[in-house]
Design a protein around this motif. Structure first.
Motif, PDB file in Angstrom:
ATOM      1  N   UNK A 101       0.832  -1.197   0.000  1.00 64.17           N
ATOM      2  CA  UNK A 101       0.000   0.000   0.000  1.00 64.17           C
ATOM      3  C   UNK A 101       0.871   1.253   0.000  1.00 64.17           C
ATOM      4  N   UNK A 102       0.649   2.100  -1.012  1.00 67.25           N
ATOM      5  CA  UNK A 102       1.328   3.388  -1.083  1.00 67.25           C
ATOM      6  C   UNK A 102       0.381   4.427  -0.521  1.00 67.25           C
ATOM      7  N   UNK A 103       0.809   5.212   0.455  1.00 66.78           N
ATOM      8  CA  UNK A 103      -0.110   6.173   1.071  1.00 66.78           C
ATOM      9  C   UNK A 103       0.595   7.443   1.554  1.00 66.78           C
ATOM     10  N   UNK A 104      -0.080   8.561   1.343  1.00 68.31           N
ATOM     11  CA  UNK A 104       0.375   9.795   1.995  1.00 68.31           C
ATOM     12  C   UNK A 104      -0.255   9.922   3.371  1.00 68.31           C
ATOM     13  N   UNK A 105      -1.405   9.252   3.543  1.00 66.14           N
ATOM     14  CA  UNK A 105      -2.082   9.238   4.830  1.00 66.14           C
ATOM     15  C   UNK A 105      -1.359   8.237   5.745  1.00 66.14           C
ATOM     16  N   UNK A 106      -0.326   8.748   6.446  1.00 67.75           N
ATOM     17  CA  UNK A 106       0.551   7.857   7.212  1.00 67.75           C
ATOM     18  C   UNK A 106      -0.185   7.177   8.351  1.00 67.75           C
ATOM     19  N   UNK A 107      -1.114   7.898   8.983  1.00 65.78           N
ATOM     20  CA  UNK A 107      -1.844   7.307  10.111  1.00 65.78           C
ATOM     21  C   UNK A 107      -2.621   6.082   9.643  1.00 65.78           C
ATOM     22  N   UNK A 108      -3.277   6.236   8.513  1.00 68.06           N
ATOM     23  CA  UNK A 108      -4.063   5.130   7.945  1.00 68.06           C
ATOM     24  C   UNK A 108      -3.163   3.956   7.570  1.00 68.06           C
TER      25      UNK A 108
END
Ligand code: ATP
Length: 246
Positions: free
Chosen positions: A200-207
């Motif tokens: 999973x690539x994400x900018x939403x680090x918390x998620x």
């Protein structure tokens, strides 16, 4: 790099012409594992996925060095359709569904080229519709008329039609309302629990840190930090740079 590893990236260096986008990136996704890659804009996250799924050259990129292996098989030099046939399937950023085709047609398109018999395809479709019941309700609607969240569900459902052993997700939460983000996140977790490995690539680090068991932080094309999600979530540097004040 034998069995037991869904994806192994080692020493991967990628250029777009004179621009170096990735520098000796190494990471691993265990079979059935859930790994996240975090990083800000331009860190190289999308480039990493493109290199794995074999579409890098379509974007003007070149692999300079390093290896990518999925389930023990080298992917470097394979075409995107061969990589899909190897069980590595990407859900592209920005959803990218076939807007003028119906929901049902989009799902059928996801199974094209997998050479599975009709019964198996029907069973896979039933499983996808169980994960995303709204897609069954919208079967004959044009995909372009779905909400953003529904398009994201369709993009994931379409990828699942190819029966991936490793699912690559590029920012599935981008631009979605919080309630939709939550539903998509729950579904991704369910897909992983059913045995599919996830990158999973994400900018939403918390998620990302909540979902994944292990994470890597990319900064200007290189791995700056990596470790179990709980450790990264507790790290002062990650909190300051990616999670904000608690
Ligand atoms: P974002 O979240 O903004 O998509 P990212 O972490 O996914 O960022 P990449 O899109 O992989 O980052 O970009 C990494 C670097 O490569 C950036 O410097 C970017 O400008 C450059 N880059 C990306 N795609 C291309 C391209 N097609 N041609 C030239 N340079 C590119």
């Amino acid at each position: 790099h034998g069995p037991g590893v869904a994806l192994s990236v080692s020493g991967l260096t990628v250029d777009y012409g004179p621009v170096r986008a990735l520098r000796e990136v190494s990471l691993e996704v265990p079979e059935g594992g859930f790994v996240a890659v975090l990083g800000g804009n331009g860190a190289g996250k999308t480039t990493l996925l493109r290199a794995v799924s074999g579409v890098l050259s379509f974007h003007g990129g070149t692999v300079r060095d390093g290896d990518v292996t999925a389930h023990g098989r080298p992917l470097r030099g394979l075409r995107p359709d061969q990589i899909v046939a190897d069980g590595v399937v990407q859900v592209p950023e920005g959803r990218d569904v076939f807007a003028r085709m119906t929901v049902g047609e989009n799902l059928r398109a996801g199974a094209l080229g997998t050479r599975r018999d009709r019964r198996r395809t029907a069973a896979t479709r039933a499983r996808v519709l169980e994960l995303f019941p709204v897609l069954a309700e919208r079967d004959r609607q044009k995909a372009g008329l779905l909400s953003g969240g529904e398009q994201q569900m369709l993009a994931i459902g379409r990828a699942l039609m190819a029966e991936p052993r490793l699912l690559l997700l590029d920012e599935p939460s981008l631009g979605l309302a919080p309630i939709m983000v939550e539903r998509i996140a729950e579904t991704i977790a369910a897909i992983n629990r059913q045995g599919t490995a996830v990158l999973l690539i994400e900018q939403n680090a918390a998620l990302a840190l909540e979902l994944a068991s292990h994470a890597y932080v990319l900064e200007v094309g290189a791995v700056a930090l990596s470790g179990p999600s709980a450790e990264l979530a507790a790290s002062e540097e990650v909190r300051r740079r990616y999670l904000g004040p608690a």
